[in-house]
Scaffold this active site. Structure first.
Site, PDB file in Angstrom:
ATOM      1  N   HIS A 117       0.137   9.156   7.926  1.00 22.47           N
ATOM      2  CA  HIS A 117       0.978   8.656   9.020  1.00 22.47           C
ATOM      3  C   HIS A 117       2.119   7.851   8.418  1.00 22.47           C
ATOM      4  O   HIS A 117       2.020   6.634   8.239  1.00 22.47           O
ATOM      5  CB  HIS A 117       0.127   7.805   9.981  1.00 22.47           C
ATOM      6  CG  HIS A 117       0.852   7.386  11.221  1.00 22.47           C
ATOM      7  ND1 HIS A 117       0.195   7.029  12.386  1.00 22.47           N
ATOM      8  CD2 HIS A 117       2.176   7.259  11.496  1.00 22.47           C
ATOM      9  CE1 HIS A 117       1.074   6.701  13.314  1.00 22.47           C
ATOM     10  NE2 HIS A 117       2.296   6.816  12.793  1.00 22.47           N
ATOM     11  N   HIS A 176       6.531   8.074   8.676  1.00 23.34           N
ATOM     12  CA  HIS A 176       7.753   8.728   9.160  1.00 23.34           C
ATOM     13  C   HIS A 176       8.774   8.614   8.041  1.00 23.34           C
ATOM     14  O   HIS A 176       9.099   7.501   7.622  1.00 23.34           O
ATOM     15  CB  HIS A 176       8.273   8.025  10.415  1.00 23.34           C
ATOM     16  CG  HIS A 176       7.269   7.992  11.532  1.00 23.34           C
ATOM     17  ND1 HIS A 176       7.311   8.880  12.585  1.00 23.34           N
ATOM     18  CD2 HIS A 176       6.186   7.196  11.736  1.00 23.34           C
ATOM     19  CE1 HIS A 176       6.290   8.608  13.395  1.00 23.34           C
ATOM     20  NE2 HIS A 176       5.599   7.604  12.914  1.00 23.34           N
ATOM     21  N   HIS A 201       0.963  11.121  18.273  1.00 24.76           N
ATOM     22  CA  HIS A 201       0.820   9.686  18.493  1.00 24.76           C
ATOM     23  C   HIS A 201       0.223   9.504  19.891  1.00 24.76           C
ATOM     24  O   HIS A 201       0.719  10.098  20.861  1.00 24.76           O
ATOM     25  CB  HIS A 201       2.182   8.987  18.469  1.00 24.76           C
ATOM     26  CG  HIS A 201       2.752   8.761  17.101  1.00 24.76           C
ATOM     27  ND1 HIS A 201       2.937   9.766  16.197  1.00 24.76           N
ATOM     28  CD2 HIS A 201       3.183   7.620  16.501  1.00 24.76           C
ATOM     29  CE1 HIS A 201       3.464   9.247  15.091  1.00 24.76           C
ATOM     30  NE2 HIS A 201       3.623   7.947  15.247  1.00 24.76           N
ATOM     31  N   GLU A 253      -1.128   4.112  21.025  1.00 26.18           N
ATOM     32  CA  GLU A 253      -0.487   3.033  20.263  1.00 26.18           C
ATOM     33  C   GLU A 253      -0.138   1.928  21.273  1.00 26.18           C
ATOM     34  O   GLU A 253      -0.643   0.822  21.182  1.00 26.18           O
ATOM     35  CB  GLU A 253       0.774   3.548  19.559  1.00 26.18           C
ATOM     36  CG  GLU A 253       1.533   2.472  18.784  1.00 26.18           C
ATOM     37  CD  GLU A 253       2.838   2.979  18.151  1.00 26.18           C
ATOM     38  OE1 GLU A 253       3.335   4.049  18.534  1.00 26.18           O
ATOM     39  OE2 GLU A 253       3.371   2.261  17.268  1.00 26.18           O
ATOM     40  N   ASP A 262       3.094   3.973   8.324  1.00 30.94           N
ATOM     41  CA  ASP A 262       3.945   4.253   9.487  1.00 30.94           C
ATOM     42  C   ASP A 262       5.439   4.231   9.127  1.00 30.94           C
ATOM     43  O   ASP A 262       6.026   5.298   8.946  1.00 30.94           O
ATOM     44  CB  ASP A 262       3.643   3.269  10.637  1.00 30.94           C
ATOM     45  CG  ASP A 262       3.931   3.844  12.013  1.00 30.94           C
ATOM     46  OD1 ASP A 262       4.336   5.012  12.103  1.00 30.94           O
ATOM     47  OD2 ASP A 262       3.743   3.113  13.014  1.00 30.94           O
TER      48      ASP A 262
HETATM   49  N1  HPA Z   1       5.404   5.192  17.067  1.00 34.56           N
HETATM   50  C1  HPA Z   1       6.111   6.122  17.702  1.00 34.56           C
HETATM   51  N2  HPA Z   1       7.183   6.686  17.172  1.00 34.56           N
HETATM   52  C2  HPA Z   1       7.562   6.327  15.947  1.00 34.56           C
HETATM   53  C3  HPA Z   1       6.869   5.370  15.247  1.00 34.56           C
HETATM   54  C4  HPA Z   1       5.722   4.783  15.838  1.00 34.56           C
HETATM   55  O1  HPA Z   1       5.032   3.906  15.286  1.00 34.56           O
HETATM   56  N3  HPA Z   1       7.503   5.234  14.063  1.00 34.56           N
HETATM   57  C5  HPA Z   1       8.530   6.090  14.062  1.00 34.56           C
HETATM   58  N4  HPA Z   1       8.579   6.759  15.209  1.00 34.56           N
HETATM   59 ZN    ZN Z   2       4.064   6.505  13.742  1.00 32.39          ZN
END
Ligand code: HPA
Ligand code: ZN
Length: 342
Positions: free
Chosen positions: A20, A22, A200, A203, A281
């Site tokens: 995970h 990005h 996702h 969260e 992340d």
């Molecule tokens: N959550 C959702 N979208 C995202 C995140 C995240 O933590 N990081 C980059 N895009």
């Molecule tokens: Zn993410």
């Protein structure tokens, strides 16, 4: 286990996977300034320190606003190559043997950057790192859920022309108000094309979004999933099916999910028998890479080295590597643990 070396050395070097991350969230301020300069693009910050001081977020949306702004400096294949290689160098230094990396095509294509520019740049860095650093990569194309499902479908159709560079699809960006069900068609299409599916969920969104990701999108892994604990039936479903949850402790604290790392629910998740991994992340924005997440989470929650080894094992088991390669990586982990045992 012998933990007499530098504090944190055992977990930093543990063979692990990062599932995970990005890639746009790995763009460090220093490289952002360098790239902005070479592309003759203005930044609204005068210095790296001023930019860093803006990295204070109440929630996901506040973060996303600045993250998309930062990504706008990326223009050329070289920019994407440099960003990706910088990440892979850091990851390899943190014991990462396999990184399954998210990228956001719409963030770039909607600024007029052609698909091959970012995809080839990211992919070439992966190939280079595999040769030079012994870390393998897989790329996961993410759809921005705040944009229309039709736009996601168009993005997928374009992406399928480069399918040899992509292992799966994901779903990211603003969660609340954009339930997984909106994207069922595009995930069906991705599945039919043979791509893995992750999303996702949970969260900031409710457990219902995790159910939706599982039942409607057929997600094989849930990214974050911290709010799943609110629903015991969902916890059973995740545990019984060994659905991996890619947890990101620094991110959860920076975006307000928990006040401090000590408050994180990761130990409870593990007590429920969930496959939990630790990931970074958006490390350039949240204060550390995967190794830092392992070290600080272990310290804050008082987790044993044996527990951290289980987390690393979970990460390798949750990869989309072929079974034989996965077995080799798991054996390396076991050998590492054995060689560090008293
Ligand atoms: N959550 C959702 N979208 C995202 C995140 C995240 O933590 N990081 C980059 N895009
Ligand atoms: Zn993410």
């Amino acid at each position: 286990m012998d933990n007499t070396a530098t504090p944190g050395a055992f977990v930093r070097d543990l063979p692990k996977a990062e599932l995970h991350v990005h890639i746009e969230g790995t763009l460090e301020p220093e490289l952002m300034f360098e790239i902005a300069e070479r592309n003759a693009l203005p930044l609204r910050f005068d210095s790296i320190a001023e930019l860093r001081s803006a990295y204070k977020f109440q929630d996901l949306q506040e973060f996303l606003d600045i993250y998309y702004e930062g990504a706008a400096v990326l223009q050329t294949e070289q920019d994407f190559f440099d960003m990706t290689l910088a990440y892979l160098q850091r990851a390899a230094g943190d014991g990462v043997r396999r990184a399954e990396i998210f990228f956001d095509p719409q963030t770039h294509a909607d600024r007029g950057i052609p698909f091959p520019v970012f995809l080839e740049g990211i992919h070439a860095a992966g190939r280079h790192a595999e040769r030079e650093l012994g870390i393998s990569t897989g790329l996961i194309l993410c759809f921005l859920r705040h944009l229309a499902p039709e736009a996601a479908m168009e993005t997928l159709e374009t992406g399928l022309a480069y399918q040899e560079h992509i292992i799966g699809v994901g779903l990211d960006s603003s969660e609340v108000g954009f339930p997984p069900e909106l994207f069922s068609d595009v995930f069906d299409r991705a599945g039919a094309a043979g791509l893995h599916r992750v999303a996702h969920a949970g969260e900031e969104g409710p457990p219902a979004y995790v159910w939706g990701a599982l039942d409607t999108l057929h997600a094989e892994r849930i990214d974050h999933g911290i709010r799943a604990l609110e629903d015991p039936g969902l916890v059973s479903r995740l545990a019984d099916n060994r659905i991996p949850l890619t947890v990101c402790p620094f991110s959860n604290v920076k975006l307000g999910g928990f006040t401090t790392l000590q408050d994180h629910v990761l130990p409870t998740m593990m007590d429920h028998g969930l496959n939990v991994s630790i990931n970074s992340d958006d490390p350039a924005y949240f204060g550390g890479y995967v190794g830092d997440n392992y070290i600080e989470t272990q310290k804050a929650l008082g987790l044993s080295d044996a527990t951290m080894a289980v987390i690393a094992r979970n990460s390798l088991e949750a990869t989309f590597l072929p079974a034989s390669v996965k077995q080799t990586r798991l054996q390396e982990l076991d050998d590492y643990v054995a060689s560090h045992s008293a």
